[in-house]
Design a protein around this motif. Structure first.
Motif, PDB file in Angstrom:
ATOM      1  N   ARG A   1       0.823  -1.214   0.000  1.00  0.00           N
ATOM      2  CA  ARG A   1       0.000   0.000   0.000  1.00  0.00           C
ATOM      3  C   ARG A   1       0.854   1.260   0.000  1.00  0.00           C
ATOM      4  N   ASN A   2       2.138   1.157  -0.295  1.00  0.00           N
ATOM      5  CA  ASN A   2       3.032   2.310  -0.205  1.00  0.00           C
ATOM      6  C   ASN A   2       2.921   3.217  -1.429  1.00  0.00           C
ATOM      7  N   VAL A   3       2.772   4.507  -1.174  1.00  0.00           N
ATOM      8  CA  VAL A   3       2.771   5.539  -2.209  1.00  0.00           C
ATOM      9  C   VAL A   3       3.756   6.614  -1.773  1.00  0.00           C
ATOM     10  N   LEU A   4       4.624   7.031  -2.681  1.00  0.00           N
ATOM     11  CA  LEU A   4       5.693   7.977  -2.350  1.00  0.00           C
ATOM     12  C   LEU A   4       5.497   9.295  -3.090  1.00  0.00           C
ATOM     13  N   PHE A   5       5.499  10.395  -2.334  1.00  0.00           N
ATOM     14  CA  PHE A   5       5.621  11.743  -2.887  1.00  0.00           C
ATOM     15  C   PHE A   5       7.073  12.173  -2.696  1.00  0.00           C
TER      16      PHE A   5
END
Length: 664
Positions: free
Chosen positions: A156-160
């Motif tokens: 579920r990882n999302v990176l900005f």
């Protein structure tokens, strides 16, 4: 000539006249006194001029030699100010005096060195090119837990990520909103050459404990003094290490023009190598793409894989109707992804205004005539036929498109020439595709396999055009998105997989007709779709009934406008009237952003489900009716009653409906 023949006496007299006067002659000695004086005067003038030149040269030497070397280059750009979010303007992130906090490391003055600009990630003049070291990245990466290690590639990882402080200020509100949805593990990484302290970055942008964001400091040592080449390399290495520890499903960056070029170049290079989906947000993404915060990591991972094409079958278009549609498409906002490829199927005879318009029409919108970027427009002129059959018309339509990539990611939006689209239609299309076809919830419950397509039109009649249709309501005064087994011919996006199945169904149906020259079964001769609609819609309905497929319909009609005055009967049904379905009141095209009013899309379980004839039903009822229709279809084409049930399995080739054996 006379002087050349002087006598001896005359020559002697001439010589005496030329001699200088001697002593006692009584004449002044002009030549003996003036000649030396003139020579002295000339010598003094030469010396004075030489001394002057030497003196000026010495002064120039002293000026150049003693120029100051510690004066910084005067910046030519406007001054940089640390962006303040709306929370910051309301007092968060400010001290008691209301002053903006210092963005250096607490306790000491940031050592930037002699910079060449605003100090926001701009490499210094005396650039450092030593080996890249990360002094603060390991600590935050090692703190990640919960099944997101190197072996958990699906998570579920999302990176900005950002290098520019301006870009960070644009991304952080979106990251905070996404974290608040609690569908993803949201991370933010500061990379590049900025000297801002992480605590100050959070404070000045109003990021408090309520924002579910994990921060990572991925800047290298000597960041503020590093060369552009070193900062780009550090970006590549930082993304590599982050990917090794948490495998982000998507990397979201700012591409509005505020971000550093070296950062974007490094991010593009490393994401392509690591297989990370890169999402580059356009200008004003906060208001234009706010719906992105509602998507889970699986949906975001499909962002760059999704391909949408637009097909306009203008075989029997009213003169001028196509021009209205194309103008509305040119005015639409396509910032949610690449501009779709556009295919226009033209009749043999095109009216003069439409032909003149197409001569100068550019696609993608705003593409200069001399641009090096390829055109995304395909025009096709059909050869006229005296009498076009239903089968020929369906074949002509289905041959206009085929998924260019994996059918699971390649889709086609079919638009009738009598419609106009709103400026926000493509945002709804992209949002709905990502949300309903690729999210974890949808794929786990297999709803994505049921979705035939997504309609942008809200019909007013049933498919037979004899009865009016009213969409279901969640409340007496509020309509809701719903699922309907009936397809639409005005504005419907077909999923690539279902388009391929429809193509196979028509192909097998035509082959069956050729094998059986006698009377066709009633299933083929009875029409449930009015002749005011194209023939291919009947085949699409058969596919939906046999497989239990449904189309998603919106809760509002603001996505497209159907111009009823521009209706013309299909070529295969030249005598068909307008029908009840084309008597609705004309509504002006909507231009407002409907997504800002209602960002959340309901789940499949929350939406009403309708059978093809408009009856409300449930999934169990839909499956039961699909099984009965499939059995009837197989009996009608013959031979299927001889096969065992386990031998008849649904296939994408549709050959199981015609009992032709294995695909090979």
């Amino acid at each position: 000539m006379g002087r050349a023949f002087l006598t001896a006496d005359e020559r002697a007299k001439k010589d005496d006249d030329l001699r200088a006067p001697g002593k006692g002659s009584g004449l002044p000695l002009f030549r003996s006194r003036l000649a030396p004086a003139a020579a002295v005067h000339r010598s003094r003038m030469v010396l004075k001029r030489l001394a002057l030149v030497l003196g000026l040269a010495f002064l120039v030497y002293l000026f150049v030699h003693n120029l100051p070397t510690d004066v910084p280059v005067r910046p030519t750009r406007r001054p940089l100010y640390m962006p303040i979010s709306e929370q910051g303007r309301q007092g968060q992130g400010h001290g008691a005096s209301g002053q903006m906090p210092n963005l250096g490391t607490p306790g000491r003055k940031p050592d930037r060195g002699p910079t060449s600009g605003d100090g926001d990630g701009v490499p210094p003049l005396a650039a450092y090119n030593g080996p890249v070291k990360f002094e603060r990245l390991a600590e935050s990466l090692e703190a990640i837990h919960g099944g997101t290690g190197p072996s958990a590639s699906n998570n579920r990882n999302v990176l900005f990520a950002a290098a520019s402080l301006r870009s960070a200020a644009l991304l952080l509100p979106l990251a905070c909103r996404m974290g608040g949805e609690r569908r993803n593990n949201v991370h933010f990484a500061l990379l590049g050459g900025s000297g801002a302290a992480m605590d100050d970055l959070r404070a000045v942008n109003g990021i408090n404990e309520g924002c579910e964001i994990a921060f990572h400091d991925g800047r290298p040592d000597m960041a503020t003094k590093s060369s552009t080449k070193r900062l780009r390399q550090s970006t590549i290495r930082a993304i590599y290490h982050i990917n090794e520890h948490m495998h982000p499903q998507a990397l979201i960056v700012d591409a509005s023009g505020s971000e550093e070029d070296y950062f974007l170049a490094g991010a593009r290079q490393q994401t392509s190598v690591s297989g990370i989906t890169l999402i580059e947000l356009p200008e004003n993404a906060h208001s234009r793409l706010g719906w992105i915060t509602k998507l889970d990591s699986s949906s975001l991972a499909a962002w760059g894989k999704v391909n949408v094409e637009i097909l306009i079958p203008a075989f029997s278009a009213v003169p001028g109707s196509l021009v209205h549609l194309l103008k509305s498409l040119s005015a639409a906002d396509f910032s949610a992804g690449p501009t779709p490829h556009l295919t226009i199927e033209l009749p043999h005879h095109v009216d003069r205004p439409t032909a003149d318009f197409l001569k100068t029409f550019q696609w993608p919108p705003g593409r200069p005539s001399a641009s090096s970027s390829p055109s995304q427009l395909t025009l096709r002129h059909r050869i006229p036929r005296a009498r076009l059959t239903e089968e020929e018309s369906s074949v002509r339509f289905l041959e206009s498109f085929w998924p260019a990539v994996d059918p699971g990611y390649s889709h086609v939006l079919v638009l009738s020439p009598q419609v106009q689209v709103s400026t926000q239609f493509f945002h709804y299309v992209k949002y709905s595709i990502l949300y309903y076809l690729y999210s974890d919830t949808t794929t786990t419950q297999m709803w994505d396999t049921r979705l035939l397509g997504i309609s942008l039109d809200l019909p007013t009649t049933l498919l037979d055009d004899t009865a009016s249709f009213s969409p279901p309501s969640a409340a007496k005064t509020k309509t809701t998105p719903f699922l309907w087994q009936a397809p639409n011919s005005n504005a419907l996006l077909f999923t690539g997989a279902k388009w391929a199945e429809l193509h196979a169904l028509v192909s097998e149906s035509i082959a069956y007709h050729e094998r059986n020259q006698g009377a066709l079964p009633k299933l083929f001769t009875d029409k449930l779709v009015a002749k005011t609609r194209p023939a291919w819609l009947e085949h699409a309905l058969r596919l939906a009934r046999a497989r239990g497929y449904v189309a998603l319909y919106p809760s509002t009609g603001s996505l497209v406008t159907v111009h009823t005055e521009l209706y013309r009967a299909p070529e295969e049904y030249p005598g068909a009237g307008a029908g009840a379905g084309y008597n609705s009141e004309l509504i002006a095209p909507a231009t407002r952003n409907m997504l800002l009013e209602s960002l959340a899309l309901p789940s499949f379980e929350e939406m009403p489900l309708l059978a093809w004839d408009g009856r409300e039903t449930a999934v169990e009822g839909l499956d039961k009716e699909a099984a009965a229709y499939t059995e009837e279809f197989r009996r009608a084409v013959g031979g299927c009653e001889k096969l065992r049930e386990e031998e008849i399995k649904p296939r994408a080739s549709m050959r199981d409906l015609f009992c032709l054996g294995e695909d090979d």
